[in-house]
Enzyme design. Structure first.
Site, short mmCIF file in Angstrom:
data_model
loop_
_atom_site.label_atom_id
_atom_site.label_comp_id
_atom_site.label_asym_id
_atom_site.label_seq_id
_atom_site.Cartn_x
_atom_site.Cartn_y
_atom_site.Cartn_z
N LYS A 140 17.36 3.45 41.62
CA LYS A 140 16.02 3.74 42.12
C LYS A 140 15.97 4.88 43.14
O LYS A 140 16.83 4.99 44.00
CB LYS A 140 15.39 2.49 42.73
CG LYS A 140 14.98 1.43 41.72
CD LYS A 140 14.03 1.92 40.66
CE LYS A 140 12.59 2.02 41.09
NZ LYS A 140 12.03 0.90 41.77
N HIS B 5 -10.65 12.48 36.45
CA HIS B 5 -10.41 11.15 35.88
C HIS B 5 -8.94 10.94 35.54
O HIS B 5 -8.61 10.15 34.66
CB HIS B 5 -11.25 10.93 34.62
CG HIS B 5 -12.71 11.23 34.78
ND1 HIS B 5 -13.64 10.26 35.07
CD2 HIS B 5 -13.40 12.40 34.74
CE1 HIS B 5 -14.84 10.82 35.16
NE2 HIS B 5 -14.73 12.12 34.97
N SER C 299 16.98 0.93 46.41
CA SER C 299 16.63 -0.48 46.22
C SER C 299 17.83 -1.34 46.62
O SER C 299 18.97 -0.91 46.51
CB SER C 299 16.29 -0.71 44.75
OG SER C 299 16.51 -2.05 44.37
#
Lengths: 456, 456, 456, 456
Positions: free
Chosen positions: D281, D154, D275
């Site tokens: 980035k 999970h 980016s």
């Protein structure tokens, strides 16, 4: 120009080849240039860049557009995408000023803008072609107004209907398609530019000005949503899937009606194909391919839905996968609509054969049951009586016309001589409520269809 | 009551079991009874059956409705479907008059009517629940108005945004969903009854009367289309797929934000599940299931599209496969929307952790580049400078806050002391065009969202 | 028994209702009990629990199995799933010893085990039913060995073939289906129990013992994979999709052949349905529904593929969505195969009509072209000559039999009197290479099919 | 060369453009030429054409192959497909003899042969690349043998596992993929040539000879099936869908682990993208695209399944739609496997960060519960005790290491000092059954993986 000053090395060749999009997104060059021109005019208007720079950029972009148009533009894969290709060429052509074009925007809002412009045009063209097909369907309906065919359920002959009535069922389907595409258009008609990479841009931009320049009705309300929303692509794919589904139904009927067994229509030789080995063959390949290509469009719908599933906000590179499927669905649906209209226009209807089929196979049994109902017999009982009658006729290899009144009466004393006046014509005429196949209703429906297409 | 008087034998048990639909279409009993009542009132009004018979039938149908409601009705599989079950019981209850109910209609237009009634109700409820979720999203946005989070692209921290801005992106998505469902409603809102089996009915019916009784806005224009059209089911499935896709994106973020690694939110214990074996676990199963159920709804969309492909006109038994997938998608989307609203309302936001993340990872790099642009450096050059700056900072394990002006100047002499005034707050405030994350814009967006929900 | 001692509150009712699986996973009760019995025997054998406890547990489980079998078991939604329902009842029945059952396992490996047991049984049954249908197909082929039909391409009559040859094409398809299911079985035939929640279990378990008890050929090699692998479900769905596709092709032919237009076969009344309104109708609803249900199985395939996309390791609650689609596909394919076999067995072939169709429509044109090839004319030229011949015949409304030698010679002087000896029989006989429709080859193919089914 | 001597006019341009396949099926030129050479050799061997003609044809075909290879071949759309393009060029080059090539075959069996040859090669290459990726996965596992990570369920930390164990889960998945592709290969490995258009061919051909020449293991058993079977394409698409699904799971983990929040690995700069606007980035676009392209392959699977649905026998033009999706899936999976292998090889593991995460979040809670079980406390009770313990620790913001024995004893008197000896290492070591994460087991699994790849 590099975006990689932050990195210690160049990109791996495999990675470059895998992520490059210019082989397909070059198709958006017009939209990209139009978007850039509108953007740069706004930047100048707002004083973010100088008028002179803006003018240089606009001229440069126009000239790049011509280069591409004329096949003189060299697309470079190392420049990744259509946006960087154009920007790099711009800087090459006009120098430093070109490096200002990307001010106050990001590729994220830029590509969303390009794709929306493309989708809007695609929808407009799709609607035009659906209408053209509707016109052909309508022409065939009007040109064969008196042709009676057996209406089918379960591909078993059911009740006589007018051929025009049958064709108008497709007119209705296509009209719903038009509506859906138009509503999809409204949601595509929103300008994302000005959303930046994800958060908006730190410049005093005028988004309404850009929207007006580009013909968008609205600007997007949320930057995070604007750069990561591809609903309009999915909606196009869904609407296209429905239209292809409708076409596949018509295609199936074209194929069936062209068989030796049905023999209801003849496709023009210009739309038929032969066999490499069987000299006698005349095949309806166009209809078969239209039917088959339904799968392709469904596939693209499923692809983009899968791609979008469970993506966190905002832009992710996954979104790049929106384009090829969209382009292919647009090409598929436009070419299918176009060839279908031409093929349908060429179809020759074999009225006599249709008529014969409409009269056989006990297609008037329902009318006979309703005849009994009007004589006061409850519907369910009437149904059972006529069922037994049909069984008797089948077993004695007779048509209902062959049976004499005595035979009729054996199944129900209520039958009288007027049962013989039940004919294909009386059957058609009786279905005279709105939407029924009675000639008067079909006439009205034809008029309504003309109004739908021509607004008069 | 039999439909088989034409046949020499009863149906094979396997075939009966295979074709029976009453195990699932009994869900349409209310719609079926409502449709029958409207139909029978019209029959009487038009003099097709007597008022007395009509009254008997209506009373019978109402009482059958109660029997079903109270679990006293015995559904019989040998009676195939919900329509025949009710009709047979009616005849059992009121005798011969009951056998007149089916006059001037067919199961083909009847089931289309039932399914459209069901779909219209389902859409209305779906829209209501989307709005309820929008309200919760809006409440969380307003209740956490000052929370700053790192906006993401590629799941990498990109630029600071307001949490409210992020949530409002979902508000926008859901608003498009609402629009789509409403437009789907309009196309579902067409009465097919009166189309008969396929060709219309040979009785002087009043379709507008029935439409009005049942709350339909229009009657269908073509009987062949009316009995074989399932576009409205496909549209529901497509709209539901888009909504589930949006929910899957939000679910993904709930799952991510609840991890130990992100740690941005805490789901309330009431919405968390444990493990059968690991006592420490707190899992976001609700979000996971919502994400997973996207597949289920996509699957139903693909199923009905496949089923409809290449079906010749008009009704074919294939159409019976429209229902189970529709029911399941309706149940899935309604329950998902409901539980999601409750879960989202319970979410506790860890503002400090969000804030910290928004400040780390060089999220202000874009602002620094734009700072240089405003100092006159072309955008592309500014981008490269800051890229090198970030690389330097990364390699020396510093944040941008740690760097002193001397270090800044090493990368560009244009840096001055005011570079230090670039903060998360200044970054947010600068994005003040429509759609941007500036607090004033987000405030406006919240007000607009309230107006959308409450019309004020 | 609670798994929530770590939480401050009970689960929200909506969340409970949303996550509960016992309404559908109760179908796995037999597998669950069998798995638990094998597990507990192993625990005792390994000394992890006492023999006495094991015996109590086994007796308790057996008696719970009987309760369920006899409808006396009360499934409780608050106990979430089938596993907890059985475990809670066990503790209720035998007390503390019951609380030891879950030692050294987790629901994650438990449910994977149950689902694999179910899938293995489903595959075995699917294969059995495919073979039963193959037998019917073979019987029809053998019972109609001399029936000649027009082979079709593009649904246009192409060349004469034996009906048996046509049916054996389906035998081949089904044989590939059998193979695929068997190979899917091999990959399903792996025991996950012993993988714990994800990492294995900290007890000295004997996995091979459990595998042997449960009839698994192998134990899984990696615990993380074992609890999160649903490949076997996807494979079942993919194999089922292919089988349904094959059935949909056969169904389409049943529908076509049963039309008034083709009229090649007659479905037995026991497999035909009537109409609620048209007393004459005899519809092939079974074939239509089989064709339609193809969409349903495709949909389940797409659903589980979507659900599994991009799930990080290991178990996620998303996996719970594997079951309903699996159950429905198994039910769909088993019932479809069963009813299809019965329906196919009842089909009456109209040999004369088939024969007539095989002789019409210039189906021997290829043979005439090949005749010219044997006279030394290059294939391409021969094809063109016969094309012109067919065109002439079409325009003069003649069959090839009607043409006299003079007319033949007008198109190619090479034609001689022996062109008249080209017949359906000579055409069939000539296609005598392996796989061709020559009677001798078909005879061999029938024998091979018998061997495939009966191993002799 | 024309196939249209039977028709009164040329094909309409739209229809030509719609049905033409040479723009994509030219990709099959090698297979087509190889197939033709084998065919013609057989024709000569069997005396159907002369050795001299055969020699001329073979030489012509070889030289056409070179023309294509060298880009000197002009593909003509008016010649429809790759087969006719090559055949027409052959006749152009060698005259009349070329017109004999198509003797005893049809495009229907020819294109099926080409596509099977292509698919077989594609499978072989796919398997090779899966194995290459397995090797990289194995290398990373071996190179990081001692790295401990938190195992997740999970997406919540569950229990400590070895990183190598986690990677080997993917090794297992890919191994199943290899098996599936190999089994798909076996069913693709069947020669259809010799089936003619649908019924076989009226020449004394030697199909086994052709099969041997082309490397097919078997010849097809039924001509009708052979020309209309596309199961092997669907199987490829299904197997590819599963592999892409597995890759999407790994891609998701790459994306997650590369976030600032997880921070477990560092992708090499050569595989990261920047980016256009955010200089800081570093994005994992390769992994994102791989994840996204899963949708594309699923879409192609759905497309071909839809296309094949309900097609009557035998060949229909719909089958032409098998190719583009196949080509695209092959290209997608091959490029994805290749770039993934390179990217995975470059990944740098941050062992310390992984380790820290493995120790936090109460990942040893299960071991503590099992500790109590070994002290004689029933599993369910032990689970509840530790649940309360964790809750206490959470509320007091302590780790389990922080708690002293007194605190432990407050929840259960059975706790003794040795509870402190429960560590990540003891937890790992305890899971020592086959498939568990104990170092000795993982060592064995690594050895087994090596054997799988290298057979030693």
């Amino acid at each position: 120009m590099t975006l990689r000053s932050r990195f210690g090395k160049e990109m791996d060749d495999l990675a470059k080849g895998y992520t490059v999009s210019v082989p397909f997104d070059q198709r958006l060059y017009k939209q990209d240039i139009a978007g850039s021109i509108a953007h740069v005019r706004m930047l100048a208007k707002q004083g973010i860049i100088s008028d002179k720079d803006a003018e240089l950029i606009v001229m440069g972009l126009i000239s790049i557009g011509e280069e591409i148009e004329q096949g003189r533009f060299e697309f470079k894969e190392e420049l990744e995408d259509i946006h960087m290709n154009i920007e790099a060429r711009l800087i090459e052509k006009i120098g430093d000023a070109g490096a200002k074009l990307h001010t106050a925007r990001s590729r994220n809002d830029q590509v969303a803008t390009d794709t929306r412009l493309f989708t809007k045009e695609a929808i407009a063209e799709t609607v035009t072609r659906i209408k053209a097909l509707q016109q052909v369907v309508l022409n065939q309906a009007e040109g064969n107004k008196s042709v009676v065919i057996p209406g089918y359920t379960h591909l078993q002959r059911a009740q006589p209907v007018l051929f025009a009535h049958h064709l108008l069922a497709y007119f209705e389907m296509f009209q719903r398609d038009v509506e859906r595409f138009q509503q999809c258009f409204e949601r595509a008609d929103v300008l994302p530019l000005g959303s930046g990479a994800l958060a908006g841009v730190p410049y005093p931009i005028d988004r309404d000005f850009v929207a007006k320049e580009l013909g968008f009705s609205r600007v997007s309300a949320n930057s995070l949503d604007a750069v990561s929303d591809r609903d309009f692509v999915i909606e196009y794919q869904a609407a296209a899937s429905l239209t292809m589904m409708h076409l596949s139904r018509l295609a199936e009927e074209i194929v069936l009606w062209s068989t030796a067994e049905f023999g209801f229509i003849e496709i023009d030789d210009a739309f038929a194909t032969g066999s490499s080995i069987m000299p006698q063959k005349k095949n309806a390949d166009v209809a078969e391919l239209a039917r088959a290509k339904t799968g392709r469009v469904y596939g693209h719908l499923m692809a983009i839905l899968t791609t979008m599933k469970a993506l966190p906000l905002s832009y992710n590179r996954d979104l790049q996968e929106d384009k090829e499927g969209l382009f292919d669905s647009v090409d598929t649906i436009l070419s299918t609509l176009e060839v279908f209209a031409a093929m349908m226009a060429s179809v020759r209807v074999k009225a006599a054969r249709f008529r014969q089929a409409a009269e056989e196979s006990y297609t008037l049994a329902t009318d006979i049951a309703d005849y009994l109902v009007r004589k006061g017999i409850p519907l369910r009982e009437a149904h059972a009586i006529v069922g037994r009658l049909v069984r008797y006729a089948t077993e004695t290899a007779k048509t209902l016309y062959d049976l004499d009144l005595g035979e009729y009466k054996r199944f129900c004393p209520g039958f009288e001589n007027d049962v013989k006046s039940i004919t294909v014509e009386s059957s058609l005429a009786a279905r005279s409520a709105l939407g029924g196949t009675a000639p008067e209703q079909v006439e009205k429906a034809l008029a309504a269809a003309r109004r739908t297409l021509h607004g008069t």
